[in-house]
Design an enzyme around this catalytic site. Structure first.
Site, mmCIF file in Angstrom:
data_model
loop_
_atom_site.group_PDB
_atom_site.id
_atom_site.type_symbol
_atom_site.label_atom_id
_atom_site.label_comp_id
_atom_site.label_asym_id
_atom_site.label_seq_id
_atom_site.Cartn_x
_atom_site.Cartn_y
_atom_site.Cartn_z
ATOM 1 N N ARG A 71 61.199 30.276 48.779
ATOM 2 C CA ARG A 71 61.226 29.470 49.861
ATOM 3 C C ARG A 71 59.911 28.825 50.232
ATOM 4 N NH1 ARG A 71 64.053 33.975 51.593
ATOM 5 N NH2 ARG A 71 62.529 34.824 52.657
ATOM 6 N N TYR A 75 59.708 24.841 50.970
ATOM 7 C CA TYR A 75 59.026 24.497 52.153
ATOM 8 C C TYR A 75 57.821 23.386 51.808
ATOM 9 C CZ TYR A 75 61.126 28.628 54.595
ATOM 10 O OH TYR A 75 62.144 29.615 54.777
ATOM 11 N N TYR A 97 66.840 22.307 63.825
ATOM 12 C CA TYR A 97 67.775 23.227 64.881
ATOM 13 C C TYR A 97 66.829 24.050 65.585
ATOM 14 C CZ TYR A 97 67.915 27.406 62.035
ATOM 15 O OH TYR A 97 67.653 28.316 61.214
ATOM 16 N N VAL A 102 59.703 27.632 66.244
ATOM 17 C CA VAL A 102 60.039 28.946 66.143
ATOM 18 C C VAL A 102 60.545 29.376 65.020
ATOM 19 C CG1 VAL A 102 61.314 30.509 67.592
ATOM 20 C CG2 VAL A 102 60.458 28.844 68.924
ATOM 21 N N ALA A 212 73.441 33.363 67.988
ATOM 22 C CA ALA A 212 73.536 32.225 69.069
ATOM 23 C C ALA A 212 74.730 31.298 68.603
ATOM 24 C CB ALA A 212 72.356 31.364 69.464
ATOM 25 N N SER A 239 70.714 36.345 61.873
ATOM 26 C CA SER A 239 71.181 37.493 62.779
ATOM 27 C C SER A 239 69.757 38.056 63.494
ATOM 28 C CB SER A 239 71.647 38.645 62.021
ATOM 29 O OG SER A 239 73.041 38.341 61.654
#
Length: 273
Positions: A71, A75, A97, A102, A212, A239
């Site tokens: 990852r 990035y 999103y 955050v 969410a 999650s």
């Protein structure tokens, strides 16, 4: 570098919020509409289609992900894609999103790199999963306090947990991953997380798995399970685990006495005045 010396080209990373179309702010919308090119990293392809109605040049960052690819490299590739357009003198928007600052490494890295190279760059906040969590679960972080940790970080390092406050663990679906190549870890890893949490909470303590809602037609996931049952509970990369307090707040009588002494001294000084 002063604003007058900044190079042509700029970068703004904006937050789209968690729910499609419902959480985007007017400043973020304006930045998207006025950009030369918009890069997007979101959790649902429907959101990409929605953005394409706002701008003619929307480029997805999702193709940078690949099975087995670290990852961190993904990035770096995302950052480079955006910076290449900034260096070409274009006004670039990165749309992410939730809140772009955050649990989002790419926006922070891209803004920092752009500034190092002399370009104007800033971040526009958005409604994050944390904001939705407080609203959906009815939690006021100011009432009992709230601790936030990335789940793997809690496992890798010695951190102090206050069981009289809420504990929020992010990315619990990949708890314990050290490879940065996987998008999920199994029950064995979650068992180790539970073992860590059992140092401060009983096994039958009820915890909440939270996700969410991202579309107006869906509902947030708010599943209550016993802590001991967490390893066998289905979890995803997005999650979040909410652990309510299991102990009451403990009064610090010594500190309260010192505060009372200060109050008496202030009252006495006021009377003399």
């Amino acid at each position: 570098m002063s604003a007058t010396a900044e190079k042509p080209g700029s970068l703004v990373c904006v937050g789209l919020g968690m729910m499609l179309g419902a959480h985007i702010g007017p400043r973020a919308r304006s930045q998207i509409e006025q950009a030369d090119v918009v890069f997007v990293a979101v959790s649902d392809p429907v959101v990409e289609l929605w953005l394409q109605q706002m701008h003619s040049d929307v480029r997805s960052l999702q193709p940078h992900y690949a099975e087995g690819k670290p990852r961190h490299q993904t990035y770096r590739d995302m950052v480079e894609s955006m910076l290449a357009e900034v260096r070409a003198g274009r006004t670039v928007v990165g749309a992410f999103y939730g809140h772009p600052g955050v649990f989002a490494k790419v926006p922070h890295d891209a803004i920092a790199q752009a500034r190092r190279e002399g370009f104007a760059a800033h971040m526009e906040p958005g409604i994050s999963a944390e904001d939705c969590l407080y609203a959906d679960l009815g939690i006021d972080p100011g009432r009992l306090g709230c601790q936030h940790y990335e789940a793997s970080q809690l496992m890798f390092y010695r951190r102090r947990i206050d069981p009289s406050a809420y504990l929020v663990l992010w990315q619990v679906g990949i708890a314990g991953d050290r490879t940065y190549r996987r998008f999920a870890t199994g029950p064995e890893y979650r068992s180790l997380l539970v073992e860590r949490l059992r140092q401060d909470y009983p096994g039958d303590h009820e915890v909440i798995v939270y996700e969410a809602a991202t579309l107006p037609i869906t509902q947030p996931r708010m599943e209550t399970v016993a802590l001991r049952d967490l390893p066998d509970t289905p979890l995803h990369m997005h999650s979040t685990l909410v652990v309510p307090p299991c102990e009451p707040l403990q009064r610090d009588e010594a500190m309260l006495a010192r505060i009372e002494a200060l109050e008496r001294a202030e009252a006495a000084a006021a009377e003399q005045a």
